[in-house]
Motif scaffolding. Structure first.
Motif, short mmCIF file in Angstrom:
data_model
loop_
_atom_site.label_atom_id
_atom_site.label_comp_id
_atom_site.label_asym_id
_atom_site.label_seq_id
_atom_site.Cartn_x
_atom_site.Cartn_y
_atom_site.Cartn_z
N VAL A 44 0.84 -1.19 0.00
CA VAL A 44 0.00 0.00 0.00
C VAL A 44 0.88 1.25 0.00
N ILE A 45 0.30 2.37 -0.38
CA ILE A 45 1.04 3.63 -0.36
C ILE A 45 0.64 4.38 0.90
N GLU A 46 1.60 4.54 1.79
CA GLU A 46 1.32 5.11 3.11
C GLU A 46 2.59 5.73 3.65
N HIS A 47 2.54 7.02 3.98
CA HIS A 47 3.74 7.70 4.47
C HIS A 47 4.13 7.23 5.86
N ASP A 48 3.16 7.14 6.75
CA ASP A 48 3.45 6.77 8.14
C ASP A 48 3.35 5.27 8.35
N ALA A 49 4.12 4.77 9.31
CA ALA A 49 4.13 3.33 9.61
C ALA A 49 2.89 2.91 10.38
N VAL A 50 2.17 3.89 10.94
CA VAL A 50 0.99 3.58 11.77
C VAL A 50 -0.18 4.46 11.36
N ARG A 51 -1.37 3.99 11.74
CA ARG A 51 -2.58 4.81 11.66
C ARG A 51 -3.27 4.73 13.01
N MET A 52 -4.06 5.76 13.32
CA MET A 52 -4.79 5.77 14.58
C MET A 52 -6.06 4.93 14.46
N VAL A 53 -6.23 4.00 15.38
CA VAL A 53 -7.43 3.17 15.46
C VAL A 53 -7.90 3.17 16.91
N ASP A 54 -9.10 3.68 17.14
CA ASP A 54 -9.64 3.75 18.50
C ASP A 54 -8.65 4.40 19.46
N ASP A 55 -8.10 5.53 19.02
CA ASP A 55 -7.19 6.34 19.84
C ASP A 55 -5.87 5.66 20.16
N ARG A 56 -5.48 4.70 19.36
CA ARG A 56 -4.15 4.10 19.54
C ARG A 56 -3.50 3.90 18.18
N GLU A 57 -2.17 3.91 18.20
CA GLU A 57 -1.42 3.73 16.96
C GLU A 57 -1.32 2.26 16.60
N VAL A 58 -1.74 1.93 15.38
CA VAL A 58 -1.70 0.54 14.91
C VAL A 58 -0.81 0.49 13.67
N PRO A 59 0.25 -0.32 13.69
CA PRO A 59 1.11 -0.45 12.51
C PRO A 59 0.33 -0.92 11.29
N ILE A 60 0.66 -0.37 10.14
CA ILE A 60 0.00 -0.76 8.89
C ILE A 60 0.08 -2.27 8.68
N ARG A 61 1.20 -2.86 9.05
CA ARG A 61 1.41 -4.29 8.78
C ARG A 61 0.62 -5.20 9.71
N GLU A 62 -0.10 -4.64 10.68
CA GLU A 62 -0.83 -5.49 11.61
C GLU A 62 -2.26 -5.79 11.17
N LYS A 63 -2.75 -5.12 10.12
CA LYS A 63 -4.11 -5.38 9.65
C LYS A 63 -4.11 -5.64 8.15
N SER A 64 -5.11 -6.38 7.71
CA SER A 64 -5.22 -6.72 6.29
C SER A 64 -5.69 -5.51 5.48
N LEU A 65 -5.52 -5.61 4.18
CA LEU A 65 -5.99 -4.54 3.30
C LEU A 65 -7.49 -4.33 3.46
N ALA A 66 -8.24 -5.42 3.52
CA ALA A 66 -9.70 -5.31 3.66
C ALA A 66 -10.07 -4.58 4.95
N ASP A 67 -9.35 -4.89 6.02
CA ASP A 67 -9.62 -4.24 7.30
C ASP A 67 -9.31 -2.75 7.22
N TRP A 68 -8.16 -2.40 6.65
CA TRP A 68 -7.80 -0.99 6.53
C TRP A 68 -8.79 -0.26 5.62
N ARG A 69 -9.23 -0.91 4.56
CA ARG A 69 -10.19 -0.25 3.66
C ARG A 69 -11.50 0.02 4.39
N ALA A 70 -11.94 -0.94 5.20
CA ALA A 70 -13.19 -0.76 5.94
C ALA A 70 -13.06 0.38 6.94
N ARG A 71 -11.90 0.48 7.57
CA ARG A 71 -11.68 1.50 8.59
C ARG A 71 -11.41 2.89 8.02
#
Length: 210
Positions: A28-55
């Motif tokens: 995926v194209i993503e500048h940061d290694a993490v995204r915020m999920v429920d007020d916490r930082e979650v590494p991009i590599r910890e969730k599937s593409l489908a999960d990230w797309r839904a979120r």
């Protein structure tokens, strides 16, 4: 994706994207290694593409894949600079480039360290590779480095570039790109004084005016 399309509209000659992977090994194209999920930082590599797309679907920055970026660049007939962000995914990247049928003349993989560049060379020696230096790496630039570089291009911070350095790199057939030049005076210095091959900028609307 909106930014990439805007750059195309402004007649950029290449698009630059940061490449990371998801849990299911999708690039995926993503500048940061993490995204915020429920007020916490979650590494991009910890969730599937489908999960990230839904979120991310209803946010101002929905997740996009490398394939999406390649499609935009290919349709516009312009180049693509891939800022490689994760060691250990070299095989994924080499395979994605091969399967995309994107012209290798119009692609550059940069940001990788020496180990990753060696791995990528072994996987496909045709893939153009770049060497990256930030402003904190000024002390690394010396005659030994300039003579030893085994790359097709450099993407160095614009403050590191001088006419003598650019000239040496050009004599070795190494293309030179300065980043991130977002002020008109820096853009002009790179173009007119240093004579670089390209300017990487967050302000394509400004560079278009000069």
């Amino acid at each position: 994706m909106a930014s990439l399309r805007k750059a195309v509209e402004l007649r950029a000659s290449a698009l630059m994207v940061d490449v990371r992977r998801t849990r299911d090994d999708i690039l995926v194209i993503e500048h940061d290694a993490v995204r915020m999920v429920d007020d916490r930082e979650v590494p991009i590599r910890e969730k599937s593409l489908a999960d990230w797309r839904a979120r991310s679907a209803d946010t101002d920055s929905p997740i996009a894949t490398l394939e999406d970026a390649m499609a935009v660049a290919a349709q516009a007939g312009i180049g693509l600079i891939l800022d490689f962000r994760e060691s250990g995914t070299e095989a994924l990247l080499a395979r994605a480039i091969r399967q995309s049928r994107f012209s290798l003349d119009s692609i550059l993989v940069t940001g990788a360290d020496a180990t990753s560049r060696t791995i990528l060379r072994g996987l496909d020696p045709r893939i153009p590779l770049g060497h990256t230096l930030g402003p904190e790496n000024a002390s690394q630039i010396n005659a030994k480095l300039l003579a030893a570089l085994d790359v097709d291009a450099v993407t160095w911070h614009h403050r590191l570039l001088t006419p003598p350095i650019v000239n040496i790199l050009h004599l070795r057939d190494i293309r030179v790109y300065g980043w991130y030049a977002d002020l008109a005076e820096d853009m002009r210095r790179l173009r007119d004084t240093c004579k670089v091959d390209g300017v990487i900028t967050n302000a394509p609307d400004l560079i278009r005016t000069i």
